[in-house]
Design a protein around this motif. Structure first.
Motif, mmCIF file in Angstrom:
data_model
loop_
_atom_site.group_PDB
_atom_site.id
_atom_site.type_symbol
_atom_site.label_atom_id
_atom_site.label_comp_id
_atom_site.label_asym_id
_atom_site.label_seq_id
_atom_site.Cartn_x
_atom_site.Cartn_y
_atom_site.Cartn_z
ATOM 1 N N ALA A 228 0.836 -1.176 -0.107
ATOM 2 C CA ALA A 228 0.086 0.054 0.066
ATOM 3 C C ALA A 228 1.055 1.151 0.099
ATOM 4 O O ALA A 228 0.386 2.413 -0.343
ATOM 5 N N SER A 229 2.041 1.330 0.336
ATOM 6 C CA SER A 229 2.900 2.200 0.513
ATOM 7 C C SER A 229 3.207 2.831 -1.029
ATOM 8 O O SER A 229 3.698 3.820 -1.004
ATOM 9 N N SER A 230 3.341 1.815 -1.854
ATOM 10 C CA SER A 230 3.815 2.141 -3.312
ATOM 11 C C SER A 230 2.263 1.692 -4.202
ATOM 12 O O SER A 230 2.358 0.742 -4.631
ATOM 13 N N PRO A 231 1.488 2.594 -3.981
ATOM 14 C CA PRO A 231 -0.031 2.268 -4.805
ATOM 15 C C PRO A 231 0.204 2.144 -6.413
ATOM 16 O O PRO A 231 -0.438 1.726 -7.023
ATOM 17 N N THR A 232 1.312 2.590 -6.919
ATOM 18 C CA THR A 232 1.645 2.532 -8.521
ATOM 19 C C THR A 232 2.191 1.100 -8.719
ATOM 20 O O THR A 232 2.725 0.938 -10.109
ATOM 21 N N VAL A 238 -2.226 -5.378 -9.318
ATOM 22 C CA VAL A 238 -2.566 -6.778 -9.583
ATOM 23 C C VAL A 238 -3.509 -7.125 -8.402
ATOM 24 O O VAL A 238 -4.847 -7.809 -8.883
ATOM 25 N N SER A 239 -3.160 -7.001 -7.115
ATOM 26 C CA SER A 239 -3.888 -7.411 -6.014
ATOM 27 C C SER A 239 -5.326 -6.712 -6.015
ATOM 28 O O SER A 239 -6.125 -7.195 -5.913
ATOM 29 N N MET A 240 -5.333 -5.371 -6.570
ATOM 30 C CA MET A 240 -6.689 -4.652 -6.512
ATOM 31 C C MET A 240 -7.402 -5.169 -7.611
ATOM 32 O O MET A 240 -8.671 -5.327 -7.449
#
Length: 264
Positions: A228-232, A238-240
């Motif tokens: 989550a600290s690197s949303p890009t 892939v997880s989203m």
């Protein structure tokens, strides 16, 4: 007594009456077990009342209410902001987290939040193992509580057509029904646990379906929490996608089946 042939010097033979008498073997009498009358005192009546189905169901409601209230009071989500206790680390911390995870699911804490916390605290690999262990533990605890304290009281209430159909599906096809419930994102975790407990599903199919069916969704949330600290990053995206696609598919299926459900 000897017959006439014997008195005249012939061979002595026993009369039919004497033979029948000699063949009778006495059978020993076996005493019947004494059945003690059911106790009727005040203590016995209180015991029967406390062990009645509705008394046990009331205890289940009290336990679940107390568990949910304790979660609201202690606010376990503070662990994400304040960090895990410094005395624990590694596998020991993950084991304690798995136990707390199971208890929180019994108290109706949403699993997505716990999965995100597992990823944020322990990373992808250890967090996934802790979350899956907590999932199976929490499901087993809820299933056992529902089976022991709620099944006898709730089964007589399964009179509607839909309720009977759901109960028959879970009772006859427990493994595949629970596997579908775990994979389908629209079924709440606690609802599936207690519905399975009221049915006649066995322990082994329930736990096996829970462990297998929870892997995709749990892994996706844990990876999302870990990245989550690197949303890009590719892992987060892939997880989203793994989280969003089954939810969208479930919404489409529910929308397409709405007329069929209304006709029922």
């Amino acid at each position: 007594m000897l017959d006439a042939h014997t008195r005249s010097g012939g061979t002595a033979t026993a009369s039919p009456r004497a033979t029948a008498t000699e063949l009778v073997v006495p059978v020993p009498l076996v005493p019947l077990p004494v059945v003690a009358p059911a106790p009727t005192g005040f203590t016995a009546r209180c015991t029967r009342t406390l062990l009645s189905p509705w008394a046990r169901f009331s205890l289940l409601v009290v336990l679940l209410t107390a568990a949910a209230s304790s979660v609201l009071l202690f606010e376990p989500q503070r662990l994400l902001s304040e960090g895990w206790p410094p005395r624990l680390g590694g596998f020991a911390a993950a084991s304690v987290f798995a136990a707390a995870y199971g208890l929180c699911t019994v108290a109706f804490v949403p699993r997505p939040l716990l999965n995100l916390a597992a990823g944020a605290l322990f990373g992808s690999q250890l967090g996934t193992g802790a979350a899956l262990a907590g999932t199976v533990l929490g499901a087993g605890l809820a299933f056992g509580l529902g089976r022991i304290l709620g099944q006898d009281a709730l089964r007589p209430l399964l009179r509607g057509r839909l309720l009977k159909a759901a109960d028959g599906q879970l009772s006859r096809h427990g493994l595949r029904s629970m596997l579908a419930a775990r994979l389908f994102p629209g079924v709440p975790f606690w609802a599936a646990n207690y519905c399975a407990a009221v049915s006649r599903m066995g322990w082994l199919p329930f736990l096996a379906a829970t462990a297998l069916g929870s892997i995709p969704n749990t892994t996706a949330y844990v990876v999302a929490g870990a990245s989550a600290s690197s949303p890009t990053s590719p892992l987060f995206l892939v997880s989203m996608a793994v989280i969003a696609l089954p939810a969208a598919a479930g919404a489409v299926v529910a929308w397409s089946k709405r007329h069929h459900l209304r006709r029922r």
